[in-house]
Design a protein around this motif. Structure first.
Motif, mmCIF file in Angstrom:
data_model
loop_
_atom_site.group_PDB
_atom_site.id
_atom_site.type_symbol
_atom_site.label_atom_id
_atom_site.label_comp_id
_atom_site.label_asym_id
_atom_site.label_seq_id
_atom_site.Cartn_x
_atom_site.Cartn_y
_atom_site.Cartn_z
ATOM 1 N N GLY A 29 0.790 -1.231 0.000
ATOM 2 C CA GLY A 29 0.000 0.000 0.000
ATOM 3 C C GLY A 29 0.818 1.274 0.000
ATOM 4 N N MET A 30 2.142 1.156 0.124
ATOM 5 C CA MET A 30 3.002 2.339 0.139
ATOM 6 C C MET A 30 4.232 2.091 -0.727
ATOM 7 S SD MET A 30 1.648 4.580 2.317
ATOM 8 C CE MET A 30 0.393 4.554 3.621
ATOM 9 N N GLN A 31 4.769 3.167 -1.251
ATOM 10 C CA GLN A 31 6.015 3.118 -2.011
ATOM 11 C C GLN A 31 6.974 4.156 -1.437
ATOM 12 O OE1 GLN A 31 5.665 4.081 -6.167
ATOM 13 N NE2 GLN A 31 7.585 3.055 -6.687
ATOM 14 N N ALA A 32 8.212 3.755 -1.149
ATOM 15 C CA ALA A 32 9.192 4.670 -0.577
ATOM 16 C C ALA A 32 9.625 5.720 -1.595
ATOM 17 C CB ALA A 32 10.408 3.893 -0.088
ATOM 18 N N ALA A 33 9.791 6.965 -1.112
ATOM 19 C CA ALA A 33 10.172 8.056 -2.007
ATOM 20 C C ALA A 33 11.280 8.912 -1.409
ATOM 21 C CB ALA A 33 8.949 8.922 -2.318
ATOM 22 N N GLY A 34 12.009 8.398 -0.448
ATOM 23 C CA GLY A 34 13.094 9.172 0.159
ATOM 24 C C GLY A 34 13.297 8.749 1.598
ATOM 25 N N LEU A 35 14.530 8.908 2.083
ATOM 26 C CA LEU A 35 14.886 8.450 3.418
ATOM 27 C C LEU A 35 15.384 9.616 4.272
ATOM 28 C CD1 LEU A 35 15.340 6.008 5.342
ATOM 29 C CD2 LEU A 35 17.653 5.843 4.374
ATOM 30 N N GLY A 36 14.719 9.875 5.376
ATOM 31 C CA GLY A 36 15.171 10.858 6.360
ATOM 32 C C GLY A 36 15.496 12.222 5.806
ATOM 33 N N GLN A 37 14.672 12.732 4.897
ATOM 34 C CA GLN A 37 14.988 14.010 4.260
ATOM 35 C C GLN A 37 14.965 15.178 5.242
ATOM 36 O OE1 GLN A 37 11.995 13.849 1.186
ATOM 37 N NE2 GLN A 37 13.359 12.822 -0.264
ATOM 38 N N ALA A 38 14.165 15.070 6.314
ATOM 39 C CA ALA A 38 14.113 16.159 7.303
ATOM 40 C C ALA A 38 15.435 16.327 8.038
ATOM 41 C CB ALA A 38 12.993 15.889 8.304
ATOM 42 N N LEU A 39 16.229 15.272 8.103
ATOM 43 C CA LEU A 39 17.505 15.327 8.825
ATOM 44 C C LEU A 39 18.495 16.275 8.161
ATOM 45 C CD1 LEU A 39 17.924 11.525 9.614
ATOM 46 C CD2 LEU A 39 17.059 13.331 11.127
ATOM 47 N N ARG A 40 18.262 16.604 6.906
ATOM 48 C CA ARG A 40 19.150 17.519 6.178
ATOM 49 C C ARG A 40 18.658 18.962 6.218
ATOM 50 N NH1 ARG A 40 19.149 12.769 2.949
ATOM 51 N NH2 ARG A 40 17.483 13.538 1.595
ATOM 52 N N SER A 41 17.596 19.199 6.983
ATOM 53 C CA SER A 41 17.013 20.540 7.033
ATOM 54 C C SER A 41 16.808 20.974 8.481
ATOM 55 C CB SER A 41 15.660 20.559 6.297
ATOM 56 O OG SER A 41 14.979 21.774 6.522
ATOM 57 N N PRO A 42 17.692 21.850 9.006
ATOM 58 C CA PRO A 42 17.524 22.324 10.388
ATOM 59 C C PRO A 42 16.154 22.965 10.630
ATOM 60 C CG PRO A 42 19.695 22.911 9.555
ATOM 61 C CD PRO A 42 18.912 22.376 8.382
ATOM 62 N N GLU A 43 15.641 23.674 9.626
ATOM 63 C CA GLU A 43 14.326 24.306 9.791
ATOM 64 C C GLU A 43 13.234 23.253 9.962
ATOM 65 O OE1 GLU A 43 11.279 27.382 7.501
ATOM 66 O OE2 GLU A 43 13.225 26.876 6.607
ATOM 67 N N SER A 44 13.311 22.186 9.163
ATOM 68 C CA SER A 44 12.322 21.112 9.287
ATOM 69 C C SER A 44 12.418 20.437 10.650
ATOM 70 C CB SER A 44 12.521 20.083 8.174
ATOM 71 O OG SER A 44 12.281 20.655 6.906
ATOM 72 N N LEU A 45 13.645 20.216 11.124
ATOM 73 C CA LEU A 45 13.825 19.586 12.428
ATOM 74 C C LEU A 45 13.259 20.474 13.541
ATOM 75 C CD1 LEU A 45 17.414 18.084 12.091
ATOM 76 C CD2 LEU A 45 15.242 16.832 12.150
#
Length: 303
Positions: free
Chosen positions: A123-139
């Motif tokens: 039911g799901m397809q992966a589209a990226g891994l831990g992308q928030a870890l590369r963005s201090p603002e997102s964290l």
């Protein structure tokens, strides 16, 4: 079954509402702030005419401004009308912070389990891994959302599994209290045209939360569980939580739904999946099994 005091034997020194009035009061405590603030929230471009949050600012506004008046109203009612203690509505136990944090960990793990189950069944397809870890603002926003969900989830547990469940149990019995709380919880989370499976899962969500609170004798653990469930769902996978998007990159794995809504949850997110139903039914059955066996505690949050 007979009326009982769920969390604490502390007496009510004021007036407890009649059994038929408590659900009406719950709707009132929730509806009045929404109606009063709706126009202002729209003028700030924080919500749509249908009440849906707009962007991150709208989500923050919903989680804080939308829930604060209800919390104040319920606590004021408990204190000045019913004359009850906070312990009598489930805010009791020797180690509230540890109990909350353990519940938080269980909440993070259980929603991750549901999402992974949907993923491995196609039911799901992966589209990226831990992308928030590369963005201090997102964290930063992910951290702020944790605080926001702590507040929102705690308010819901205080008013539903804390106040309403305890007052209904004192006026009727535990079984009737659990059912009425869950029906009102469903009613207040209902959206027109939502799939029946979403309504069922909302009901099961409340049954599970009630079972947890009853088994542990407090609401600290289920407050943590509710927080972890919402927070990881909103920030971990770029998936909706109760139909709302955080608009942030995934902290864990970005997933894209594929296939039937009954499997993926559709616009509701994983909470609308039949695999979420399976989880709640199994978890409720497990709690009841442990209760039947007379086990001491049911989870890491047990007293």
């Amino acid at each position: 079954m007979t009326p009982v005091s769920l969390y604490s034997p502390d007496p009510a020194r004021g007036w407890l509402p009649w059994a038929w009035l408590a659900p009406i009061l719950m709707v009132f405590f929730n509806a009045v702030p929404v109606l009063a603030l709706d126009g202002w929230m729209q003028s700030q471009h924080w919500s749509t005419p249908h009440g849906d949050p707009i962007g991150l600012a709208g989500l923050y506004a919903l989680l804080w401004i939308g829930f604060a008046p209800t919390l104040v109203a319920v606590l004021a009612w408990v204190r000045f009308v019913e004359g009850r203690s906070l312990a009598s509505i489930g805010l009791t136990g020797p180690t509230p912070l540890i109990t909350f944090l353990r519940g938080l960990a269980v909440g993070c793990g259980t929603i991750a389990l549901v999402v992974v189950a949907i993923w491995i069944t196609g039911g799901m397809q992966a589209a990226g891994l831990g992308q928030a870890l590369r963005s201090p603002e997102s964290l930063l926003h992910i951290g702020l959302l944790l605080l926001s969900f702590i507040f929102q989830a705690s308010v819901e547990e205080i008013i539903f599994r804390g106040w309403m469940l305890s007052v209904m149990a004192r006026k009727t019995n535990v079984a009737a209290a659990v059912l009425l709380v869950s029906f009102v919880f469903c009613f207040l989370h209902f959206s027109p045209h939502q799939p029946p499976l979403v309504t069922l899962n909302t009901f099961l969500f409340s049954l599970f939360a009630c079972a947890w609170a009853l088994r542990t004798g407090s609401i600290w653990g289920v407050m943590g569980w509710h927080t972890g469930w919402n927070w990881v769902l909103a920030t971990g996978f770029e998936l909706p939580v109760t139909g709302m998007n955080a608009h942030l990159p995934a902290l864990l794995v970005a997933l894209r739904p594929q296939g039937a809504d009954a499997l993926t949850g559709g616009a509701q997110g994983p909470e609308g999946s039949y695999l979420c139903s399976v989880f709640f039914v199994a978890a409720i059955a497990w709690i009841q099994w442990r209760k039947t066996r007379g086990a001491q505690g049911f989870s890491p949050t047990s007293r």
